[in-house]
Design an enzyme around this catalytic site. Structure first.
Site, short mmCIF file in Angstrom:
data_model
loop_
_atom_site.label_atom_id
_atom_site.label_comp_id
_atom_site.label_asym_id
_atom_site.label_seq_id
_atom_site.Cartn_x
_atom_site.Cartn_y
_atom_site.Cartn_z
N CYS A 194 0.83 -1.21 0.00
CA CYS A 194 0.00 0.00 0.00
C CYS A 194 0.87 1.27 0.00
O CYS A 194 1.53 1.54 -0.99
CB CYS A 194 -0.94 -0.05 1.20
SG CYS A 194 -2.42 0.94 1.01
N ARG A 242 -12.58 5.26 -3.32
CA ARG A 242 -11.52 4.33 -2.95
C ARG A 242 -11.86 2.98 -3.56
O ARG A 242 -13.02 2.67 -3.77
CB ARG A 242 -11.44 4.16 -1.42
CG ARG A 242 -10.97 5.38 -0.67
CD ARG A 242 -10.95 5.12 0.83
NE ARG A 242 -9.81 4.32 1.25
CZ ARG A 242 -8.62 4.83 1.55
NH1 ARG A 242 -8.41 6.12 1.47
NH2 ARG A 242 -7.63 4.05 1.94
N HIS A 280 -4.20 -6.09 1.70
CA HIS A 280 -4.23 -6.30 3.13
C HIS A 280 -4.75 -7.72 3.34
O HIS A 280 -4.96 -8.45 2.41
CB HIS A 280 -5.12 -5.26 3.80
CG HIS A 280 -4.65 -3.87 3.53
ND1 HIS A 280 -3.47 -3.38 4.00
CD2 HIS A 280 -5.19 -2.86 2.78
CE1 HIS A 280 -3.29 -2.14 3.58
NE2 HIS A 280 -4.32 -1.81 2.82
#
Lengths: 234, 449
Positions: free
Chosen positions: A95, A130, A194
């Protein structure tokens, strides 16, 4: 344990959102099964990173504010990090860490913030959106399928010399356009995953550990480590 | 009351009566109806009250309940909103549901969702705000801790005269200059030393100069007597101090605030913070320490989130977990149990649970591995994630039962070798488990959650 690896947890006290520490825990879990002891050290603001001191590095994602601060500080580590990467040092960047290895990223307020340009990608922002949700990708070279959860505003575009970690099967990936997710350059693995990534995709942990072992102990036989079975965890 | 407000109030009250009487429900729909008819209704409804707004990511519900019981020692009429009704519609419903106060100016103690503070302060200027803490919580909804705090401050900006009663141990509550009067509460029970928080702690940057904060003492997460070795930024002077921490068990805590002894019938350091906040509001409103102690003693039923259920002789405690800091605190709390126990982890990832399960890796399950727990059960819709988390934490395979099906989890609980069982469950997993326990007759349906 027969083998020792020194692990730099880059900005582990700032880039630690979304369970990133789980990647360190998973590395440790698989390292033990490979007869390897890990010495993990957090390398943060105003602390030296020397390429020669480390065998493996992990760089997680953080909140916008923390990432801004890291974007400034990491310039002081640029030369040594680049040296580590160019000398085939294994590194996992997630990220924000992924973004900061590239040329630049566009922050939450629209400002252009520098990375270290060790890898040839750049990251743009998207307006009021997002990419959030479960994601599945496939690595075309190994045939491995990876599972994760993405949650990012940045849209990253890979440069020459980088290949994606995988092609998107479901989800958005680097930018929602070109079907790529993450990046591989030498022994550097980057991703938006993630989950955390190594807890669901033990194969990547194994690649990193084997690369670090072969680099540090070039004459040792790691056929057993390479043969370690990684049962599915997801 | 204007004609429009009158009609809106009547419509809302009628629908509440109908829903409550015939459908045994009605926590937000009456508010919704009323708001449709008169969007400014809170101005009318709230005008008669002195309002205390309690907000923050964790501990709102318990702090609100404790504050209400503390204030009851001095104030006979207090309006408050039931658990979960902490958004605009639920708050309107709470006012609609209130009986008209006969005398004086009654108090309203409201638990308000962080993003909904502004929905209240647009119409009502509260007497006080209470800031409990800001931890990462379901980030797919609200974003990061700084964004969350800004949402609260956007609401507070409309009420510059209200006193802020804030957790002084949380650095974020000292990060912005505000015109409001501010009082801080915090822990002041340990001699000073000098160290950093553990690496996966959020919010450790100095708000002043952006260096890593150090601590003289630390309770958990990033809360404590912080200071910046670079610029001298430090914890503000405390108005209310926890001066001594006594015995902690999973079901009780003893401590002293400003030298006065207290006991609460619930475990967990996070609950001591809740009690400290309630004490602070009580003192701010003129309640004496002895009265506050009485209120804490009398108040066992407010700690409803840790429910103990008898399952054929097993003493089963169900605890809701929803974010890493809360999870860490629950693990610390059950570890204060001096009796052996079995552990059950139930993980779902529906919207109400948070759809990203990464947060379980920030919970320090490793702290339990020294206990040699005789049986661990993992289950729920995302049983694979929680199973691998506990495997990595060092739970041996021969003591680890993987059981996705919650119906069978109940059977497994009946067979564990300990009398005590702690069930840590996310929100929807908890609801599903309660339903099964109700069907099997161990609890009455509908209670507790």
């Amino acid at each position: 344990m027969t083998y020792d690896l020194n692990v730099a947890h880059l900005y582990g006290d700032l880039m630690n959102t979304y369970g990133d520490v789980g990647n360190i825990l998973a590395l440790n879990y698989y390292a033990k099964q490979m007869d390897v002891h890990l010495n993990v050290k957090v390398v943060s603001l105003e602390e030296d990173f020397k390429a020669a001191d480390y065998d493996l590095a992990f760089f997680g994602g953080g909140q916008d504010f923390e990432q801004t601060i890291v974007s400034q500080d990491i310039q002081t580590k640029k030369a040594e990090l680049t040296k580590f990467i160019e000398s085939d040092g294994p590194l996992l960047a997630i990220c924000g860490g992924f973004q900061l290895l590239g040329h630049y990223y566009i922050g939450a307020d629209g400002e252009k913030l520098p990375g270290i340009g060790a890898l040839d990608h750049y990251t743009l922002a998207q307006d009021h959106n997002r990419f959030i949700g479960n994601i599945v990708i496939k690595n075309q070279e190994t045939g491995e399928t990876y599972h994760g959860f993405e949650n990012h505003q940045g849209r990253t575009f890979l440069g020459d010399g980088e290949r994606p970690l995988g092609n998107v099967i479901s989800g958005k990936g680097n930018n929602g356009e070109d079907g790529t997710e993450g990046a591989i350059y030498k022994n550097v693995y980057c991703s938006y995953f993630h989950g955390p990534i190594l807890t669901r995709n033990g194969d990547i942990a194994k690649h990193l550990l084997v690369a670090a072992l072969q680099r540090k102990y070039p004459d040792a036989d790691f056929s057993q480590q390479k043969a370690l079975p990684i049962p599915a965890t997801f | 009351m204007s004609f429009r407000s009158g009609v809106a109030t009547f419509a809302g009250k009628s629908s509440y009566w109908f829903l409550h009487t015939f459908l045994h429900g009605g926590s937000s729909l009456p508010g919704k109806i009323t708001l449709k008819l008169d969007p400014n209704i809170l101005r009318t409804l709230g005008a008669k009250y002195d309002v205390i707004v309690i907000t923050g990511t964790n501990g709102k519900t318990l702090t609100t309940a404790l504050t209400v019981s503390v204030l009851h020692e001095k104030y006979p009429t207090i309006l408050t909103n039931p658990t979960g009704s902490n958004m605009e519609q639920g708050i309107v419903t709470t006012f609609l549901n209130a009986k008209n106060p006969k005398t004086g100016r009654p108090l309203a103690v409201l638990e308000v969702d962080e993003a909904n503070v502004i929905k209240v302060t647009q119409y009502i200027e509260p007497k006080a705000f209470v800031f409990t803490n800001i931890f990462r919580d379901q980030m797919d909804r609200y974003g990061e801790i700084y964004t969350t705090y800004q949402k609260i401050l956007d609401g507070v900006a409309l009420a510059p005269n209200a006193t802020i009663i804030a957790n002084g141990d949380s650095p974020i509550f000292h990060s912005k200059e505000l015109p409001n009067p501010i009082q801080y509460y915090g822990f002041d029970n340990e001699p000073d030393s000098d160290f950093k928080a553990k690496p996966n702690t959020d919010g450790v940057l100095c708000p002043n100069c952006e260096h890593i904060l150090h601590y003289h003492s630390l309770t958990y997460s990033n809360q404590g007597k912080y200071f910046c070795p670079n610029c001298g930024f430090s914890r503000p002077e405390l108005t209310y101090r926890l001066t001594k921490l006594g015995e902690q068990t999973p079901t009780s805590s003893k401590f002293e605030i400003d030298g006065h002894p207290f006991k609460i019938q619930v475990g967990g350091t996070y609950n001591i913070y809740n009690a400290l906040a309630a004490y602070a509001v009580g003192r701010f409103m003129g309640v004496e320490p002895e009265q506050i102690s009485d209120a804490f003693n009398a108040n066992q039923q407010v700690f409803g989130r840790q429910e103990v259920i008898n399952v054929d002789g097993k003493r089963v405690t169900i605890i809701l977990v929803k974010n890493p800091v809360g999870l860490d605190q629950v693990l610390h709390m059950i570890d204060t149990d001096t009796h052996p126990f079995s552990l059950v982890g139930l993980l779902n990832a529906n919207y109400a649970d948070g759809i990203d399960t990464s947060w379980i890796w920030d919970g320090d399950f490793e702290q339990l591995t020294d206990r040699d727990i005789p049986a661990v059960i993992t289950g729920g819709e995302r049983y694979k994630d929680i199973t691998f988390r506990l495997k990595v934490a060092g739970i041996p395979d021969d003591k680890h039962i993987v059981e996705p099906d919650l119906e069978k989890v109940v059977d497994r609980i009946q067979a564990v070798p300990t009398e005590r069982v702690y069930v840590l469950a996310t929100y929807t997993a908890m609801l599903q488990l309660r339903k099964i326990l109700a069907t099997k007759g161990y609890i009455k349906e509908g209670l507790g959650v």
